[in-house]
Design an enzyme around this catalytic site. Structure first.
Site, PDB file in Angstrom:
ATOM      1  N   PHE A 186       3.084  27.191  -3.067  1.00  0.00           N
ATOM      2  CA  PHE A 186       2.296  26.025  -3.458  1.00  0.00           C
ATOM      3  C   PHE A 186       2.711  25.454  -4.815  1.00  0.00           C
ATOM      4  O   PHE A 186       2.108  24.483  -5.264  1.00  0.00           O
ATOM      5  CB  PHE A 186       0.808  26.403  -3.516  1.00  0.00           C
ATOM      6  CG  PHE A 186       0.313  27.071  -2.265  1.00  0.00           C
ATOM      7  CD1 PHE A 186      -0.055  26.326  -1.158  1.00  0.00           C
ATOM      8  CD2 PHE A 186       0.241  28.453  -2.174  1.00  0.00           C
ATOM      9  CE1 PHE A 186      -0.501  26.943   0.002  1.00  0.00           C
ATOM     10  CE2 PHE A 186      -0.206  29.077  -1.028  1.00  0.00           C
ATOM     11  CZ  PHE A 186      -0.574  28.311   0.070  1.00  0.00           C
ATOM     12  N   HIS A 187       3.720  26.045  -5.462  1.00  0.00           N
ATOM     13  CA  HIS A 187       4.025  25.674  -6.842  1.00  0.00           C
ATOM     14  C   HIS A 187       5.510  25.345  -7.033  1.00  0.00           C
ATOM     15  O   HIS A 187       6.199  26.017  -7.796  1.00  0.00           O
ATOM     16  CB  HIS A 187       3.646  26.814  -7.790  1.00  0.00           C
ATOM     17  CG  HIS A 187       2.236  27.266  -7.691  1.00  0.00           C
ATOM     18  ND1 HIS A 187       1.824  28.551  -8.008  1.00  0.00           N
ATOM     19  CD2 HIS A 187       1.109  26.618  -7.320  1.00  0.00           C
ATOM     20  CE1 HIS A 187       0.537  28.659  -7.824  1.00  0.00           C
ATOM     21  NE2 HIS A 187       0.072  27.490  -7.399  1.00  0.00           N
ATOM     22  N   PRO A 188       6.034  24.322  -6.377  1.00  0.00           N
ATOM     23  CA  PRO A 188       7.437  23.963  -6.622  1.00  0.00           C
ATOM     24  C   PRO A 188       7.634  23.448  -8.047  1.00  0.00           C
ATOM     25  O   PRO A 188       6.853  22.641  -8.543  1.00  0.00           O
ATOM     26  CB  PRO A 188       7.711  22.867  -5.586  1.00  0.00           C
ATOM     27  CG  PRO A 188       6.362  22.296  -5.275  1.00  0.00           C
ATOM     28  CD  PRO A 188       5.389  23.430  -5.399  1.00  0.00           C
TER      29      PRO A 188
END
Length: 506
Positions: free
Chosen positions: A444-446
């Protein structure tokens, strides 16, 4: 071609209704209304500047957030939440597409970046201005704006209390998490849009104030190219297209790109920005979860979905964080099908779930060549390396330990060859060498695809977020973050955005 100026009262213009040519002027044009773009929009608008924001997604009123995951997923997520990486393994990588960006659909968890990470930025990338402690005042300002506070044990819900019980029995360090919410009632659907309006996402905390101060947001409007002066390095605006089939040109002497880690590289490349790091250095904090069958009633639909965290293994790059949700969420997440899936869903009220993510050493890339851009969406290549697979395997084992310590009878694993464990027996998992191919993963954290670095040889942006060799152009989103953080990034992105706004106003 008609020449329009923004409404003096500010507000939202629906790009789905724009079918012709529009040409507007502003002091600053911001692409994106999420954690990066929204703080800049608010600060500059409140300082009296004419601000135009271009947002690819729609704006949703609170009453439109129905708390029905099956409906909200299609509306609030890009590609209905089905975006994924290409590589081994395939990793689901959902991002928001609406006013407020991914902050509209995230867990609301707020962490400051660890000092050791900032030290790395300074020592390895020459970013002394972003060294340990340099963001502390900015964090404080953001936290006050978005209402960051610690979740109470009562509001956290039974799922979090089960994890806390297991951690205490094992002697592991843990605590209730900080979140950006005011008046939270524990609806359990943070990932599908907060129906109570409690979550202070970027749209709520920043864009509402920006519009009140005179900013104009064109929703359903996608930036296609940055416009430059004849010198090809001085930004002067943005060319966008609208969902209504129109064409929108924004003339502005300052341009801020906050299109997100996955989309900013393609926009920069399409605009002629060239750098060997563009689209590379992608980190995503690979994540997964385990599920435990409990004798007690859990009912994950009540309480804050992500409300308890365990940092006992942070030095190993492992963060254990609770994650829960309504039946729809479990149905989508659990690695079962057929009769086994039905059996588990019938036991929903007795299922507990806890998640983990790692600070990845693997890096992916987003190709930015013309052929890749013609696909119309970013192609994300990411493969887990052996080090990260081993880290994930350790994390899964610790999640199983946690749930067994809390009283689980069965623990379901995201590992193809070892689908579940029973009666506290970890031996089947410990005897198995986990491979990347069999893991069920999500992320969820590119971050990092246009990273900051003092030299152009080491990164795309300088310490102020300007692409090396350009003028009047800035990038302020997850793509600018130099490395994986190991913690949820929204607070850091907002702090960097506030820093940029201060510099622009100075």
């Amino acid at each position: 071609m008609s020449l329009l100026t923004e409404p003096t009262t500010g507000g939202i213009v629906d790009g789905a209704r724009i079918s012709g040519e529009r040409h507007v002027r502003a002091d600053v044009c911001i692409v994106g209304s999420g954690a990066g773009g929204a703080p800049v929009a608010r600060a500059l608008a409140e300082a009296g500047q004419r601000v135009v924001v271009l947002e690819d997604g729609q704006a949703f009123a609170q009453h439109e957030l129905t708390a029905r995951p099956r409906d909200m997923t299609a509306l609030l997520y890009r590609d209905a939440g089905q975006s994924a990486t290409a590589g081994t393994p395939t990793i689901m990588l959902p991002t928001g597409r609406a006013l407020g960006g991914t902050t509209l659909v995230n867990s609301g968890t707020c962490f400051r970046v660890p000092a050791t990470v900032q030290d790395q930025w300074a020592s390895e990338l020459g970013l002394d201005a972003l060294g340990a402690g340099t963001l502390d005042d900015l964090y404080t300002r953001v936290e006050e704006t978005i209402g960051v506070a610690r979740v109470t044990e009562e509001l956290a819900g039974a799922n979090a209390r089960i994890a806390k019980r297991g951690a205490e029995k094992l002697g592991w360090s843990g605590h209730f998490l900080d979140r950006n919410a005011r008046g939270c009632i524990g609806s359990g659907v943070c990932a599908f849009g907060c129906p109570s309006g409690a979550k202070q996402h970027a749209g709520e905390a920043y864009m509402n104030a920006a519009h009140a101060a005179g900013a104009t947001t064109y929703t359903c409007s996608r930036a296609r190219r940055i416009l430059f002066e004849d010198d090809a390095s001085t930004a002067r605006g943005i060319l966008a297209t609208t969902r209504g089939g129109g064409r929108l040109t924004v003339d502005a002497p300052t341009v801020v790109i906050a299109a997100g880690t996955l989309h900013t590289p393609g926009l920069l490349a399409a605009s002629g920005i060239a750098n060997p790091w563009l689209g590379r250095n992608l980190s995503i904090h690979p994540a997964t979860a385990v599920w435990g069958l409990m004798d007690e009633v859990v009912d994950m639909a009540h309480g804050v979905p992500q409300s308890y965290g365990i940092d006992e293994f942070a030095d190993e790059g492992i963060m254990l964080e609770g994650i829960a949700g309504p039946p729809d969420y479990l149905a989508m997440a659990v690695p079962f099908s057929g009769a086994a899936h039905r059996e588990l869903m019938l036991s929903y009220r007795h299922v507990a779930q806890f998640g983990m993510m790692i600070r990845d050493t693997s890096t992916g890339r987003i190709p930015t060549g013309r052929l890749a851009r013609r696909a119309g969406r970013p192609l994300v290549r990411y493969d887990l390396n052996a080090h990260d697979v081993a880290t994930i395997a350790r994390g899964i084992e610790r999640l199983a330990q946690l749930l067994f310590a809390a009283g689980a009878r069965r623990v379901i694993l995201p590992v193809g060859a070892v689908p579940e464990l029973r009666d506290g027996d970890l031996k089947p998992l410990r005897d198995h060498t986990v491979s990347a191919r069999e893991l069920k993963m999500m992320a969820f954290h590119p971050l990092g695809t246009a990273r900051m670095a003092r030299r152009a040889a080491d990164g795309v942006l300088d310490a102020d977020g300007a692409p090396h060799g350009t003028t009047n152009l800035y990038v302020c989103d997850g793509s600018a973050v130099p490395t994986a953080l190991g913690v949820n990034p929204q607070l850091t992105i907002m702090a960097l955005a506030t820093r940029l706004a201060d510099r622009l106003l100075a």
